[in-house]
Design a protein around this motif. Structure first.
Motif, PDB file in Angstrom:
ATOM      1  N   ARG A  59       0.973  -1.098  -0.146  1.00 11.73           N
ATOM      2  CA  ARG A  59       0.085   0.000   0.068  1.00 11.73           C
ATOM      3  C   ARG A  59       0.926   1.209   0.249  1.00 11.73           C
ATOM      4  NH1 ARG A  59      -4.638   2.256   2.531  1.00 11.73           N
ATOM      5  NH2 ARG A  59      -4.732   4.436   1.695  1.00 11.73           N
TER       6      ARG A  59
ATOM      7  N   LEU B 151      -0.275   9.452   8.530  1.00 12.63           N
ATOM      8  CA  LEU B 151      -2.097   9.527   8.341  1.00 12.63           C
ATOM      9  C   LEU B 151      -2.596  10.543   8.911  1.00 12.63           C
ATOM     10  CD1 LEU B 151      -2.619   5.677   8.277  1.00 12.63           C
ATOM     11  CD2 LEU B 151      -1.661   7.142   6.458  1.00 12.63           C
ATOM     12  N   ASP B 152      -3.930  11.119   8.422  1.00 16.04           N
ATOM     13  CA  ASP B 152      -4.632  11.834   9.213  1.00 16.04           C
ATOM     14  C   ASP B 152      -5.943  11.328   9.980  1.00 16.04           C
ATOM     15  OD1 ASP B 152      -6.747  11.353   7.450  1.00 16.04           O
ATOM     16  OD2 ASP B 152      -6.563  13.040   6.238  1.00 16.04           O
TER      17      ASP B 152
ATOM     18  N   GLN C 108      -8.716  10.846   9.422  1.00 12.52           N
ATOM     19  CA  GLN C 108      -9.732   9.857   8.551  1.00 12.52           C
ATOM     20  C   GLN C 108      -8.823   8.816   7.731  1.00 12.52           C
ATOM     21  OE1 GLN C 108     -12.910  11.046   8.298  1.00 12.52           O
ATOM     22  NE2 GLN C 108     -12.258  12.561   9.921  1.00 12.52           N
TER      23      GLN C 108
ATOM     24  N   LYS D 143      -6.399   9.106   6.044  1.00 10.54           N
ATOM     25  CA  LYS D 143      -5.845   9.329   4.663  1.00 10.54           C
ATOM     26  C   LYS D 143      -4.379   9.739   4.797  1.00 10.54           C
ATOM     27  CE  LYS D 143     -10.312  10.823   2.601  1.00 10.54           C
ATOM     28  NZ  LYS D 143     -10.912  12.001   2.054  1.00 10.54           N
ATOM     29  N   THR D 144      -3.314   9.298   3.617  1.00 12.08           N
ATOM     30  CA  THR D 144      -2.209   9.644   3.899  1.00 12.08           C
ATOM     31  C   THR D 144      -1.842  11.106   3.750  1.00 12.08           C
ATOM     32  OG1 THR D 144      -1.932   7.806   2.680  1.00 12.08           O
ATOM     33  CG2 THR D 144       0.119   9.094   2.725  1.00 12.08           C
TER      34      THR D 144
ATOM     35  N   HIS E 106       2.350  18.404   5.968  1.00 14.80           N
ATOM     36  CA  HIS E 106       1.720  18.123   4.795  1.00 14.80           C
ATOM     37  C   HIS E 106       2.529  17.899   3.571  1.00 14.80           C
ATOM     38  CE1 HIS E 106      -2.273  17.969   6.311  1.00 14.80           C
ATOM     39  NE2 HIS E 106      -2.228  18.890   7.083  1.00 14.80           N
TER      40      HIS E 106
ATOM     41  N   TYR F 142      -9.391   5.456  -7.160  1.00 13.35           N
ATOM     42  CA  TYR F 142      -8.873   6.456  -6.476  1.00 13.35           C
ATOM     43  C   TYR F 142      -8.086   7.331  -7.372  1.00 13.35           C
ATOM     44  CZ  TYR F 142      -5.843   2.300  -6.684  1.00 13.35           C
ATOM     45  OH  TYR F 142      -5.231   1.462  -7.132  1.00 13.35           O
TER      46      TYR F 142
ATOM     47  N   THR G  10      -2.132  11.701  -7.036  1.00  7.65           N
ATOM     48  CA  THR G  10      -1.565  12.103  -5.647  1.00  7.65           C
ATOM     49  C   THR G  10      -0.089  11.721  -5.541  1.00  7.65           C
ATOM     50  OG1 THR G  10      -2.552  10.432  -4.832  1.00  7.65           O
ATOM     51  CG2 THR G  10      -3.741  12.396  -4.805  1.00  7.65           C
TER      52      THR G  10
ATOM     53  N   GLU H 164       0.300   8.377  -4.719  1.00  6.91           N
ATOM     54  CA  GLU H 164       0.111   7.350  -3.829  1.00  6.91           C
ATOM     55  C   GLU H 164       0.280   5.929  -4.608  1.00  6.91           C
ATOM     56  OE1 GLU H 164      -0.088   7.396  -0.550  1.00  6.91           O
ATOM     57  OE2 GLU H 164      -0.142   9.592  -0.629  1.00  6.91           O
TER      58      GLU H 164
ATOM     59  N   GLU I 166      -0.867   3.075  -4.481  1.00  7.85           N
ATOM     60  CA  GLU I 166      -1.819   2.193  -4.411  1.00  7.85           C
ATOM     61  C   GLU I 166      -1.587   0.989  -5.361  1.00  7.85           C
ATOM     62  OE1 GLU I 166      -3.757   4.699  -1.604  1.00  7.85           O
ATOM     63  OE2 GLU I 166      -3.591   2.778  -1.900  1.00  7.85           O
TER      64      GLU I 166
ATOM     65  N   MET J 222      -8.229  -1.356  -2.618  1.00 12.34           N
ATOM     66  CA  MET J 222      -9.050  -0.430  -2.280  1.00 12.34           C
ATOM     67  C   MET J 222     -10.553  -0.964  -2.257  1.00 12.34           C
ATOM     68  SD  MET J 222      -7.497   1.797  -0.906  1.00 12.34           S
ATOM     69  CE  MET J 222      -8.544   3.495  -0.742  1.00 12.34           C
TER      70      MET J 222
END
Length: 221
Positions: free
Chosen positions: A17, A29-30, A32, A34-35, A63, A205, A209, A211, A213, A218
């Motif tokens: 991931r 991570l936040d 929520q 999310k990265t 960030h 997604y 970004t 990311e 993934e 997901m």
């Protein structure tokens, strides 16, 4: 009574991931899930080792700056093996593979052989695909490369994709400049014939970004 139904696995694969290419690695991570940042390790190291670290800590939660159009970072011209130039507008409509490699490394040389096979096959089939090497490797180079003067471009791309200690790496971007995948090395090793080109995943997604993934992870079904 019938045996209980097996519990469905809910744990994802963190190494895939988050594209764990080196350790230690600390992903932020936040609230929520999310990265926020793919690797905050350098920030932590800076705080611990630098006497002025408090000023950096004030930037919490660190960030990460994201680049949504990689194409805009590449510059205006590229080199062929014969040193002739190709303008970026000649790559309109093409998928581009950004190659981070080292000619002295045996793994990179081996991967380049596989990549060249797939590259020539896709070009022969008329597919809209090009490769831009971060380093010009000589007149026998089959694809394009950044000009030698574009050191800043290479550095920014290397930082964006965290490739400083992990060659080889192949990043695929689409004609709009968004990242399709950072797993190009694995793709080439499993799809040398290019049958799955352009390797675009399911739209689960936002790939812009950067990311890393992995396809399907997901899709929690």
């Amino acid at each position: 009574p019938p045996p209980p139904a097996p519990r469905r696995a809910t744990q994802k694969n963190p190494p895939r991931r988050f594209q764990v290419r080196q350790i230690p690695m600390l992903v932020l991570l936040d609230d929520q899930g999310k990265t926020v940042h793919r690797d905050i390790t350098p920030a932590v190291t800076h705080i611990v080792e630098d006497s002025d670290g408090d000023s950096f800590a004030d930037q919490f939660p660190w960030h990460e700056k994201r680049h949504t159009n990689i194409k805009q970072m590449l510059g205006e011209t590229f080199l062929k093996g014969d040193m002739s130039e190709v303008a970026i507008n000649e790559l309109e409509g093409k998928y581009i593979g950004l190659l981070f490699s080292a000619t002295w490394h045996w793994q990179c040389r081996r991967f380049s052989q596989m990549l060249e096979y797939m590259y020539e096959k896709l070009k022969g089939e008329g597919k809209e695909f090009e490769i831009i090497d971060m380093d010009y490797s000589g007149p026998d180079m089959p694809w394009l490369a950044l000009p030698q003067k574009a050191c800043d471009v290479k550095q920014k791309l290397g930082e964006a994709f965290r490739v400083e200690n992990a060659p080889p790496m192949l990043v695929i971007i689409d004609p709009e400049g968004s990242v399709v995948t950072t797993e190009g090395v694995e793709i080439v090793s499993k799809d040398m014939e290019g049958e799955c080109f352009p390797w675009t995943p399911k739209p689960l997604y936002d790939l812009s970004t950067l990311e890393p993934e992995i396809l399907g992870e997901m899709n929690d079904t």
